[in-house]
Write a protein that holds these residues in place. Structure first.
Motif, PDB file in Angstrom:
ATOM      1  N   LEU A  67       0.820  -1.210   0.000  1.00 21.47           N
ATOM      2  CA  LEU A  67       0.000   0.000   0.000  1.00 21.47           C
ATOM      3  C   LEU A  67       0.854   1.260   0.000  1.00 21.47           C
ATOM      4  CD1 LEU A  67      -2.694  -1.127   2.602  1.00 21.47           C
ATOM      5  CD2 LEU A  67      -2.977  -0.960   0.121  1.00 21.47           C
ATOM      6  N   LYS A  68       2.155   1.097  -0.009  1.00 22.32           N
ATOM      7  CA  LYS A  68       3.087   2.224   0.067  1.00 22.32           C
ATOM      8  C   LYS A  68       3.656   2.523  -1.322  1.00 22.32           C
ATOM      9  CE  LYS A  68       4.374   0.896   4.775  1.00 22.32           C
ATOM     10  NZ  LYS A  68       3.690   2.026   5.449  1.00 22.32           N
ATOM     11  N   PRO A  69       3.434   3.736  -1.852  1.00 24.40           N
ATOM     12  CA  PRO A  69       3.910   4.075  -3.196  1.00 24.40           C
ATOM     13  C   PRO A  69       5.411   3.880  -3.389  1.00 24.40           C
ATOM     14  CG  PRO A  69       2.379   5.738  -2.411  1.00 24.40           C
ATOM     15  CD  PRO A  69       2.677   4.839  -1.240  1.00 24.40           C
ATOM     16  N   ASP A  70       6.209   4.229  -2.370  1.00 24.83           N
ATOM     17  CA  ASP A  70       7.651   4.094  -2.529  1.00 24.83           C
ATOM     18  C   ASP A  70       8.066   2.630  -2.621  1.00 24.83           C
ATOM     19  OD1 ASP A  70       6.832   3.789   0.138  1.00 24.83           O
ATOM     20  OD2 ASP A  70       8.786   4.402   0.938  1.00 24.83           O
ATOM     21  N   ARG A  71       7.394   1.777  -1.857  1.00 27.00           N
ATOM     22  CA  ARG A  71       7.680   0.348  -1.945  1.00 27.00           C
ATOM     23  C   ARG A  71       7.245  -0.218  -3.296  1.00 27.00           C
ATOM     24  NH1 ARG A  71       6.130  -2.362   3.951  1.00 27.00           N
ATOM     25  NH2 ARG A  71       7.811  -1.350   5.136  1.00 27.00           N
ATOM     26  N   PHE A  72       6.098   0.254  -3.782  1.00 27.23           N
ATOM     27  CA  PHE A  72       5.618  -0.199  -5.086  1.00 27.23           C
ATOM     28  C   PHE A  72       6.661   0.088  -6.158  1.00 27.23           C
ATOM     29  CE2 PHE A  72       3.518   0.466  -9.159  1.00 27.23           C
ATOM     30  CZ  PHE A  72       2.653  -0.625  -9.255  1.00 27.23           C
ATOM     31  N   PHE A  73       7.213   1.291  -6.138  1.00 26.70           N
ATOM     32  CA  PHE A  73       8.212   1.648  -7.140  1.00 26.70           C
ATOM     33  C   PHE A  73       9.488   0.835  -6.956  1.00 26.70           C
ATOM     34  CE2 PHE A  73      11.713   4.212  -8.830  1.00 26.70           C
ATOM     35  CZ  PHE A  73      11.280   4.376 -10.133  1.00 26.70           C
ATOM     36  N   ALA A  74       9.905   0.640  -5.714  1.00 25.12           N
ATOM     37  CA  ALA A  74      11.109  -0.157  -5.454  1.00 25.12           C
ATOM     38  C   ALA A  74      10.936  -1.588  -5.938  1.00 25.12           C
ATOM     39  CB  ALA A  74      11.437  -0.136  -3.964  1.00 25.12           C
ATOM     40  N   LEU A  75       9.731  -2.134  -5.784  1.00 23.22           N
ATOM     41  CA  LEU A  75       9.470  -3.521  -6.185  1.00 23.22           C
ATOM     42  C   LEU A  75       9.301  -3.666  -7.683  1.00 23.22           C
ATOM     43  CD1 LEU A  75       8.791  -6.458  -5.236  1.00 23.22           C
ATOM     44  CD2 LEU A  75       6.390  -5.746  -5.318  1.00 23.22           C
ATOM     45  N   SER A  76       8.524  -2.761  -8.283  1.00 25.78           N
ATOM     46  CA  SER A  76       8.137  -2.918  -9.698  1.00 25.78           C
ATOM     47  C   SER A  76       8.999  -2.131 -10.658  1.00 25.78           C
ATOM     48  CB  SER A  76       6.684  -2.491  -9.880  1.00 25.78           C
ATOM     49  OG  SER A  76       6.550  -1.087  -9.697  1.00 25.78           O
ATOM     50  N   ARG A  77       9.766  -1.173 -10.124  1.00 27.70           N
ATOM     51  CA  ARG A  77      10.617  -0.283 -10.927  1.00 27.70           C
ATOM     52  C   ARG A  77       9.811   0.520 -11.944  1.00 27.70           C
ATOM     53  NH1 ARG A  77      14.923  -4.652 -12.700  1.00 27.70           N
ATOM     54  NH2 ARG A  77      13.093  -5.977 -12.407  1.00 27.70           N
ATOM     55  N   ARG A  78       8.546   0.719 -11.659  1.00 21.62           N
ATOM     56  CA  ARG A  78       7.656   1.484 -12.525  1.00 21.62           C
ATOM     57  C   ARG A  78       6.687   2.283 -11.658  1.00 21.62           C
ATOM     58  NH1 ARG A  78      10.953  -0.592 -15.334  1.00 21.62           N
ATOM     59  NH2 ARG A  78      10.704  -1.559 -17.404  1.00 21.62           N
ATOM     60  N   GLN A  79       6.087   3.321 -12.251  1.00 20.57           N
ATOM     61  CA  GLN A  79       5.031   4.074 -11.599  1.00 20.57           C
ATOM     62  C   GLN A  79       3.688   3.370 -11.832  1.00 20.57           C
ATOM     63  OE1 GLN A  79       5.729   6.539  -9.659  1.00 20.57           O
ATOM     64  NE2 GLN A  79       7.844   6.998 -10.275  1.00 20.57           N
ATOM     65  N   GLY A  80       2.655   3.823 -11.133  1.00 21.01           N
ATOM     66  CA  GLY A  80       1.327   3.277 -11.383  1.00 21.01           C
ATOM     67  C   GLY A  80       0.584   2.819 -10.151  1.00 21.01           C
ATOM     68  N   HIS A  81       1.172   2.996  -8.984  1.00 19.43           N
ATOM     69  CA  HIS A  81       0.533   2.539  -7.754  1.00 19.43           C
ATOM     70  C   HIS A  81      -0.851   3.155  -7.566  1.00 19.43           C
ATOM     71  CE1 HIS A  81       0.113   2.337  -3.230  1.00 19.43           C
ATOM     72  NE2 HIS A  81       0.389   1.085  -3.530  1.00 19.43           N
ATOM     73  N   ASP A  82      -0.971   4.463  -7.847  1.00 21.90           N
ATOM     74  CA  ASP A  82      -2.256   5.140  -7.667  1.00 21.90           C
ATOM     75  C   ASP A  82      -3.310   4.586  -8.615  1.00 21.90           C
ATOM     76  OD1 ASP A  82      -0.800   6.171  -9.833  1.00 21.90           O
ATOM     77  OD2 ASP A  82      -1.732   8.152  -9.681  1.00 21.90           O
ATOM     78  N   ARG A  83      -2.890   4.172  -9.822  1.00 23.08           N
ATOM     79  CA  ARG A  83      -3.851   3.608 -10.777  1.00 23.08           C
ATOM     80  C   ARG A  83      -4.343   2.237 -10.332  1.00 23.08           C
ATOM     81  NH1 ARG A  83      -0.718   4.086 -16.295  1.00 23.08           N
ATOM     82  NH2 ARG A  83       1.078   4.550 -14.959  1.00 23.08           N
TER      83      ARG A  83
END
Length: 353
Positions: free
Chosen positions: A135-151
């Protein structure tokens, strides 16, 4: 002969060497993905399937009819990221109109879901599983190496209004990364009317950074959740339901699941197999080789001949891959990187989840 010219009726399921019936088919429509999650696609470069090898929707439609004839009644559309396949709603409509399919679902990372949601619903898709590991945007980016968490979060909030039911959230739990979000994810699931399923980090395919030290077992997940919620009650499964998740209920009635393929495999009841986007049929997630269905299909093999290929191949199935991995004396990387580079079919993003 097209599928419309064939009268397809579900037959009694074919049994494999361990008495497991065929029932659940995962259909990958592309090996491409718009994320690069560390547990699935951790390397910098990948080889993609040749475009000319990718099955047309009409070919997938015919193969699904053949699988129905030997017992399949559940189809899940997967990838890669399935919504990267153009006009996916057209395939959904083809499969949704088959009376023998009692459950049609799709697994997606959710980044593109909002823009396709209405067309998918109109085509007959009613159930979606969204992969969401944090649920954390920074973790999402670290894991996926892409933006898009909010979507992804936005798509989950829109699903119920768009007519989707029984929504699930799939979360791969990695010790030291997102194991502190178990309860937070359950609470978020309540707000979007979705059941969360926690998945033990698996050493399949392209998980080249996997180690047992990163695996949080079902036992430890339940202990962590019990410290937050108190008594957690196991849900007795329906004997006819071969779903991989062990399900539990909290005191307020909220349910969640845990898929413990790494520490407590469910091979004994596994009825699922996978069709890649280029027509290879894998009968186990850990299988090294698949059965080529594209070649005979495009060579003009008859309905009966293809049916017999499916039937005889499943009858010879003896795979219990997750159990074999659990029994391994030394459990490290499942497939060396060099071997993955030589055969992209060994990758999870190619054979589907």
């Amino acid at each position: 002969m097209t599928s419309d010219q064939i009268s397809v009726r579900p037959q009694s399921s074919v049994l494999d060497q361990h008495g497991r019936a065929m029932g659940d088919l995962r259909v990958s429509v592309t090996d491409r993905c718009n994320l690069r999650c560390q547990y699935c696609m951790p390397e910098e470069e990948y080889s993609w399937l040749p475009k000319q090898d990718i099955l047309e929707f009409e070919e997938i439609d015919r193969l699904v009819d053949l699988f129905i004839g030997v017992g399949v009644d559940k189809v899940r559309i997967t990838g890669g990221e399935p919504l990267m396949r153009h006009n996916l709603h057209e395939l959904v409509e083809m499969i949704a109109r088959k009376p023998a399919i009692r459950d049609l679902a799709m697994t997606t990372n959710g980044v593109l879901l909002s823009q396709h949601m209405d067309r998918l619903a109109a085509a007959g898709l009613r159930r979606v599983t969204v992969s969401l590991d944090t649920l954390k945007p920074d973790r999402f980016f670290a894991l996926s190496r892409r933006q898009g968490h909010d979507r992804v979060l936005g798509s989950l909030r829109e699903l119920q209004q768009a007519g989707f039911t029984s929504t699930k959230i799939d979360t791969v739990i990695m010790r030291g990364f997102n194991d502190d979000e178990l309860a937070d994810l359950i609470e978020f699931g309540k707000t979007v009317h979705a059941e969360v399923r926690f998945i033990e980090y698996m050493d399949v395919g392209g998980a080249t950074r996997w180690s047992m030290a990163q695996v949080m077992s079902r036992e430890h997940m339940l202990a962590a959740l019990s410290s937050r919620y108190g008594t957690i009650t196991p849900i007795t499964p329906d004997p006819t339901d071969k779903a991989p998740a062990a399900r539990y209920r909290l005191s307020d009635g909220t349910t969640f699941g845990i898929i413990s393929s790494t520490t407590q495999p469910f091979c004994a009841t596994c009825n699922r197999s996978r069709l890649t986007a280029d027509g290879l049929w894998y009968q186990c997630l850990y299988a090294a080789k698949g059965i080529d269905l594209r070649a005979p299909l495009r060579a003009g093999a008859s309905h009966d001949d293809l049916t017999e290929l499916l039937r005889s191949s499943w009858q010879q199935r003896a795979d219990r891959g997750a159990e074999a991995r659990l029994a391994a004396r030394e459990r490290g990387r499942f497939i060396p990187i060099a071997q993955l580079k030589e055969d992209s079919h060994l990758e999870m993003h190619t054979r589907g989840g």
